[in-house]
Enzyme design. Structure first.
Site, PDB file in Angstrom:
ATOM      1  N   CYS A  92      -3.395   4.612   9.607  1.00  0.00           N
ATOM      2  CA  CYS A  92      -2.110   4.083  10.092  1.00  0.00           C
ATOM      3  C   CYS A  92      -1.447   5.007  11.104  1.00  0.00           C
ATOM      4  O   CYS A  92      -0.252   4.893  11.368  1.00  0.00           O
ATOM      5  CB  CYS A  92      -1.177   3.834   8.916  1.00  0.00           C
ATOM      6  SG  CYS A  92      -1.869   2.711   7.694  1.00  0.00           S
ATOM      7  N   CYS A 128       0.839  -1.201   0.000  1.00  0.00           N
ATOM      8  CA  CYS A 128       0.000   0.000   0.000  1.00  0.00           C
ATOM      9  C   CYS A 128       0.879   1.258   0.000  1.00  0.00           C
ATOM     10  O   CYS A 128       0.670   2.182  -0.798  1.00  0.00           O
ATOM     11  CB  CYS A 128      -0.934  -0.030   1.212  1.00  0.00           C
ATOM     12  SG  CYS A 128      -2.127   1.314   1.231  1.00  0.00           S
ATOM     13  N   CYS A 129       1.902   1.276   0.870  1.00  0.00           N
ATOM     14  CA  CYS A 129       2.816   2.437   0.909  1.00  0.00           C
ATOM     15  C   CYS A 129       3.554   2.580  -0.420  1.00  0.00           C
ATOM     16  O   CYS A 129       3.799   3.694  -0.879  1.00  0.00           O
ATOM     17  CB  CYS A 129       3.826   2.283   2.038  1.00  0.00           C
ATOM     18  SG  CYS A 129       3.173   2.613   3.678  1.00  0.00           S
ATOM     19  N   CYS A 165       7.782   3.713   5.463  1.00  0.00           N
ATOM     20  CA  CYS A 165       6.853   3.453   4.366  1.00  0.00           C
ATOM     21  C   CYS A 165       7.601   3.063   3.101  1.00  0.00           C
ATOM     22  O   CYS A 165       7.036   2.538   2.170  1.00  0.00           O
ATOM     23  CB  CYS A 165       5.963   4.662   4.106  1.00  0.00           C
ATOM     24  SG  CYS A 165       6.854   6.043   3.413  1.00  0.00           S
ATOM     25  N   CYS A 168      -0.881   8.648   7.147  1.00  0.00           N
ATOM     26  CA  CYS A 168      -2.255   8.388   6.712  1.00  0.00           C
ATOM     27  C   CYS A 168      -3.151   8.109   7.926  1.00  0.00           C
ATOM     28  O   CYS A 168      -2.694   7.528   8.920  1.00  0.00           O
ATOM     29  CB  CYS A 168      -2.284   7.173   5.800  1.00  0.00           C
ATOM     30  SG  CYS A 168      -1.433   7.445   4.249  1.00  0.00           S
TER      31      CYS A 168
HETATM   32  S1  ADX Z   1       7.172   8.457   6.649  1.00  0.00           S
HETATM   33  O1  ADX Z   1       7.999   7.956   5.556  1.00  0.00           O
HETATM   34  O2  ADX Z   1       7.303   7.704   7.877  1.00  0.00           O
HETATM   35  O3  ADX Z   1       5.791   8.710   6.267  1.00  0.00           O
HETATM   36  P1  ADX Z   1       7.540  10.978   7.971  1.00  0.00           P
HETATM   37  O4  ADX Z   1       6.099  11.200   8.132  1.00  0.00           O
HETATM   38  O5  ADX Z   1       8.360  10.743   9.184  1.00  0.00           O
HETATM   39  O6  ADX Z   1       7.830   9.839   6.897  1.00  0.00           O
HETATM   40  O7  ADX Z   1       8.167  12.146   7.132  1.00  0.00           O
HETATM   41  C1  ADX Z   1       9.548  12.179   6.805  1.00  0.00           C
HETATM   42  C2  ADX Z   1       9.722  12.945   5.514  1.00  0.00           C
HETATM   43  O8  ADX Z   1       9.189  12.188   4.422  1.00  0.00           O
HETATM   44  C3  ADX Z   1       8.981  14.256   5.471  1.00  0.00           C
HETATM   45  O9  ADX Z   1       9.759  15.280   6.036  1.00  0.00           O
HETATM   46  C4  ADX Z   1       8.731  14.446   4.003  1.00  0.00           C
HETATM   47  O10 ADX Z   1       9.869  14.999   3.379  1.00  0.00           O
HETATM   48  C5  ADX Z   1       8.535  13.029   3.509  1.00  0.00           C
HETATM   49  N1  ADX Z   1       7.103  12.655   3.470  1.00  0.00           N
HETATM   50  C6  ADX Z   1       6.450  11.815   4.281  1.00  0.00           C
HETATM   51  N2  ADX Z   1       5.158  11.708   3.922  1.00  0.00           N
HETATM   52  C7  ADX Z   1       4.988  12.507   2.855  1.00  0.00           C
HETATM   53  C8  ADX Z   1       3.886  12.857   2.008  1.00  0.00           C
HETATM   54  N3  ADX Z   1       2.664  12.353   2.182  1.00  0.00           N
HETATM   55  N4  ADX Z   1       4.094  13.732   0.998  1.00  0.00           N
HETATM   56  C9  ADX Z   1       5.321  14.255   0.775  1.00  0.00           C
HETATM   57  N5  ADX Z   1       6.387  13.971   1.541  1.00  0.00           N
HETATM   58  C10 ADX Z   1       6.242  13.113   2.563  1.00  0.00           C
HETATM   59 FE1  SF4 Z   2      -1.376   2.817   2.898  1.00  0.00          FE
HETATM   60 FE2  SF4 Z   2      -1.165   3.179   5.555  1.00  0.00          FE
HETATM   61 FE3  SF4 Z   2       0.998   3.369   3.936  1.00  0.00          FE
HETATM   62 FE4  SF4 Z   2      -0.916   5.234   3.918  1.00  0.00          FE
HETATM   63  S1  SF4 Z   2       0.483   4.721   5.619  1.00  0.00           S
HETATM   64  S2  SF4 Z   2       0.059   4.380   2.164  1.00  0.00           S
HETATM   65  S3  SF4 Z   2      -2.789   3.974   4.179  1.00  0.00           S
HETATM   66  S4  SF4 Z   2      -0.239   1.536   4.372  1.00  0.00           S
END
Ligand code: ADX
Ligand code: SF4
Length: 247
Positions: A213, A127-128, A238, A210
């Site tokens: 999650c 999904c990620c 992710c 998300c």
């Molecule tokens: S994650 O990989 O676990 O989701 P986190 O939320 O800590 O990451 O964010 C770390 C960095 O990943 C952020 O500073 C941003 O640069 C990038 N990032 C994470 N989620 C997104 C998103 N939905 N859109 C754009 N950049 C994102």
């Molecule tokens: Fe899918 Fe959860 Fe990853 Fe979002 S954080 S992309 S809903 S698995």
């Protein structure tokens, strides 16, 4: 192939050098240097979380040519969309919204269910990958530099990350200007500069991804405990900060 190897090797050397030069520089100094060195060749990925709001504030005040984009997985919190809107108005910018491939998402949920991520780690990663990693890879293909809001204190998976890095899979330079910042420094900056932020942060959501999650954490509990809370700390990425895969 040989040429690519040579370029990559050169870039890695440059990255080692930059890590030494900017070891004690401020995030603003690093951004200013990049803007000068790579004009309009940088993209900043924002999740609209606290760290990314700090970077948006710095970038918006410096240069309108850095592409600021967010990956809309289709499963975000209402409050995150609200933050997006609020941020655009506040800085008079237009954060680009990047969506996943409709067909990939449709096939995935048809085959495995809409909430597949709770079933097993492989499904969560699928999904990620479809909703975040692949759209990120496509988006970044036109840029030289990728800026993120990662901090090394965020998790065990991020402790070894550096200010300047080479992303092997994307073949590009990744820069984490806030890598050495503490959570306190982030919030001091937000308050001092009146930076708009996601109101979920005031309700115990320290790290926001998300909606299905992410959960709030208790006072004193590590921020990342609220992300994919049913998994081990070692699997809690992710994929966008690991190697980018193709389906
Ligand atoms: S994650 O990989 O676990 O989701 P986190 O939320 O800590 O990451 O964010 C770390 C960095 O990943 C952020 O500073 C941003 O640069 C990038 N990032 C994470 N989620 C997104 C998103 N939905 N859109 C754009 N950049 C994102
Ligand atoms: Fe899918 Fe959860 Fe990853 Fe979002 S954080 S992309 S809903 S698995």
């Amino acid at each position: 192939m040989k040429e690519l190897y040579k370029t990559t090797h050169k870039m890695k050397e440059r990255i080692n050098e930059l890590n030494k030069i900017f070891k004690t520089s401020t995030a603003q100094d690093i951004l200013r240097f990049l803007i000068k060195e790579y004009p309009c060749k940088m993209a900043f990925s924002t999740s609209l979380g606290a760290e990314d709001q700090v970077l948006t504030d710095m970038i918006a005040k410096m240069d309108k040519c850095v592409n600021i984009f967010t990956l809309d997985t289709g499963r975000m919190f209402y409050e995150t969309y609200d933050t997006l809107d609020k941020t655009n108005h506040f800085y008079n910018i237009n954060i680009e919204i990047v969506f996943p491939e409709k067909r990939d998402v449709e096939r995935m949920v048809h085959e495995n269910g809409i909430n597949l991520f709770y079933e097993k780690v492989e499904f969560r990663k699928l999904c990620c990958n479809i909703r975040k990693t692949l759209p990120l890879k496509k988006k970044l293909s036109g840029y030289d530099i990728w800026i993120t809001g990662i901090r090394s204190q965020q998790s065990v998976t991020r402790q070894k990350m550096k200010l300047f890095e080479w992303d092997e899979e994307l073949n590009m330079m990744k820069v984490n200007p806030l890598i050495h910042w503490t959570e306190k420094e982030i919030w001091d900056y937000i308050r001092k500069n009146k930076v708009p932020y996601n109101i979920l942060h005031d309700k115990g959501y320290l790290s926001i991804g998300c909606a299905p999650c992410t959960r709030a954490v208790e006072k004193g509990e590590p921020a990342r405990n609220g992300r994919w809370w049913w998994e081990n700390p070692e699997t809690k990425e992710c994929g966008i900060h690991l190697k980018v895969k193709t389906v």
